[in-house]
Design a protein around this motif. Structure first.
Motif, mmCIF file in Angstrom:
data_model
loop_
_atom_site.group_PDB
_atom_site.id
_atom_site.type_symbol
_atom_site.label_atom_id
_atom_site.label_comp_id
_atom_site.label_asym_id
_atom_site.label_seq_id
_atom_site.Cartn_x
_atom_site.Cartn_y
_atom_site.Cartn_z
ATOM 1 N N UNK A 235 9.353 -8.927 24.013
ATOM 2 C CA UNK A 235 8.605 -8.104 23.051
ATOM 3 C C UNK A 235 8.440 -8.963 21.802
ATOM 4 N N UNK A 236 7.247 -9.534 21.580
ATOM 5 C CA UNK A 236 7.078 -10.446 20.443
ATOM 6 C C UNK A 236 7.439 -9.754 19.121
ATOM 7 N N UNK A 237 8.293 -10.393 18.293
ATOM 8 C CA UNK A 237 8.755 -9.766 17.046
ATOM 9 C C UNK A 237 7.703 -9.837 15.937
ATOM 10 N N UNK A 238 6.694 -8.988 16.065
ATOM 11 C CA UNK A 238 5.573 -9.007 15.116
ATOM 12 C C UNK A 238 6.058 -8.723 13.696
ATOM 13 N N UNK A 239 6.988 -7.759 13.554
ATOM 14 C CA UNK A 239 7.492 -7.394 12.221
ATOM 15 C C UNK A 239 8.181 -8.561 11.529
ATOM 16 N N UNK A 240 9.004 -9.311 12.281
ATOM 17 C CA UNK A 240 9.710 -10.457 11.691
ATOM 18 C C UNK A 240 8.723 -11.544 11.266
ATOM 19 N N UNK A 241 7.702 -11.768 12.102
ATOM 20 C CA UNK A 241 6.689 -12.773 11.760
ATOM 21 C C UNK A 241 5.907 -12.335 10.518
ATOM 22 N N UNK A 242 5.508 -11.071 10.496
ATOM 23 C CA UNK A 242 4.766 -10.504 9.351
ATOM 24 C C UNK A 242 5.534 -10.740 8.047
ATOM 25 N N UNK A 243 6.854 -10.517 8.068
ATOM 26 C CA UNK A 243 7.677 -10.643 6.855
ATOM 27 C C UNK A 243 7.692 -12.067 6.312
ATOM 28 N N UNK A 244 7.361 -13.052 7.166
ATOM 29 C CA UNK A 244 7.401 -14.453 6.731
ATOM 30 C C UNK A 244 6.035 -15.039 6.398
#
Length: 449
Positions: A235-244
């Motif tokens: 499940x690609x961690x879209x939220x973690x990527x967005x935060x960076x």
């Protein structure tokens, strides 16, 4: 009288075509798309990990967002082109962003500024109709210099800037992959073999895949590739990527970033316009064989749809220039099969949607596919850049009509590849004026409406 275009749900100048309802599924295109799009779509993952501070799974999440936005060109906006990166601009963008900014946050902000600049330029030139006038006004020498600059920057990134990270780590695999793809794509002796033997033509139609597959097979034998395939679903961690990376999380670019990015937006537009013209000619060629389907070629719609896609990317997953009009190789492959008649492909839009897996980002969830590709992604990136460099070089060198213009094109190309965009572009304008003159070609785009 030709039939109307494949129906869909109209919204403004766009047409939404629901996969499986408006467009049919063709496994031939989907199979190619799964592997070719996976290899190229994930090629930026090593860069995002090395220079932009992301982990592997976060970089995959960014690629998934890019893929979804790219697929929207066909499904949401109703474009008749196979969308892809504006690849010739990529090496120039990387030189600018990686050379000018030291930390991941400022590099993401620079990418946001470039994406939003480009979106604004597309809206202005699209709505006003000035796009074509602008490109007609640019002199041929400057256009050729811009394209050659992209070629030099691409080859410099592979052989000098990133050589220690990629080429020197996997020299045999990368050399083999590049050699196979260059031979099948550009070799004159191979063109004769393709005309004579169908098997060579089929291999050539697969684009980057043959070279990539040879590297995948030979790499382990020479100790340059080690596979660690894991099973399961990611499940690609879209939220973690967005935060960076999103400006909503890390802050918006400064006014200086927007101003410094303007020349690159202009340079990228020149390349994008060339892609649009090429795409139109490929479709027109196809329409000579397919009298049963009307394809709506609408430059204003294309400007607006590419502008919207770049704006969305700029605020969600900014990595310029991954949202362009057309992926030439894929466009040609799909149109070739569409030309063979309705029994092979009911509509060009169906073939496009199938290649892009009907917009379903399946490959980004398949852990075996992702982990299997992971050690090959540096090869995919190097391969993309080498082919870009070769293709841009031969396009650029075909444009100048005399030796003075050829020499000037090399000077402009070097200036754009080695200096900041403002300096390179200013030098290009001056060199063109002083050495060649403002050599505008009055009819550079035959048959363009």
């Amino acid at each position: 009288m030709s039939k109307p275009e494949l129906p869909g749900w109209r919204w403004g100048p766009f047409t939404f075509r629901m996969p499986f309802y408006h467009t049919r599924f063709y496994w031939q295109e989907a199979l190619q798309g799964l592997f070719v799009a996976a290899a190229t779509g994930l090629a930026l993952v090593p860069l995002m990990m090395e220079f932009f501070g992301l982990g592997f799974e976060e970089a995959v999440a960014v690629s998934m967002i890019h893929s979804a936005i790219i697929a929207s060109a066909i499904i949401v906006f109703g474009e008749p082109y196979a969308p892809g990166w504006i690849t010739p601009a990529l090496p120039l963008v990387l030189a600018y962003v990686l050379g000018g900014y030291d930390d991941p946050a400022s590099r993401w902000q620079a990418m946001t500024a470039l994406s939003l600049n480009f979106a604004a330029l597309l809206f202005i030139l699209g709505i006003s109709g000035l796009g074509k006038k602008f490109v007609l006004w640019l002199p041929d020498t400057l256009k050729a210099g811009i394209i050659l600059g992209a070629a030099i920057a691409a080859l410099k990134r592979v052989f000098i800037d990133d050589a220690e990270r990629f080429l020197l780590q996997q020299p045999i695999a990368i050399t083999l992959a590049c050699a196979v793809c260059l031979i099948f794509a550009f070799s004159l002796p191979m063109a004769k073999l393709k005309a004579k033997y169908k098997v060579f033509a089929i291999i050539g139609a697969l684009g980057l895949l043959p070279g990539f597959m040879i590297a995948a097979l030979v790499g382990p034998l020479v100790g340059e590739v080690t596979y660690d395939i894991q099973w399961g679903i990611l499940i690609p961690p879209v939220g973690d990527a967005w935060a960076q990376m999103s400006p909503f999380a890390i802050g918006w670019p400064s006014l200086e970033m927007f101003l410094q990015g303007i020349p690159l937006a202009i340079i990228t537009y020149v390349i994008l316009f060339g892609d649009m013209v090429t795409g139109n000619e490929v479709i027109r060629d196809g329409l000579t064989a397919r009298h049963d389907e009307h394809i709506d070629i609408n430059p204003t719609r294309t400007h607006l749809s590419v502008g919207i896609r770049n704006a969305v990317m700029g605020i969600t997953a900014p990595f310029f220039p991954t949202q362009g009009t057309m992926w030439t190789g894929v466009q040609v492959i799909i149109v070739q099969r569409w030309k063979q008649g309705k029994e092979n492909m009911n509509s060009l839009h169906s073939g496009m949607a199938s290649y892009y897996l009907m917009g379903i980002p399946l490959m980004f969830f398949l852990l075996p596919l992702l982990t299997g590709l992971q050690p090959l992604l540096g090869i995919a990136l190097s391969l993309t850049l080498v082919l870009t460099g070769f293709a841009c070089a031969y396009v650029a060198m075909a444009i100048p009509q005399n030796n003075t213009a050829r020499g000037t094109v090399v000077l402009i190309g070097a200036a754009l590849a080695f200096f900041d965009p403002w300096i390179g572009l200013s030098f290009g304008v001056l060199a063109t004026l002083l050495l060649v003159g403002w050599d505008v070609n009055r009819d550079p785009i035959p048959h363009e409406d």
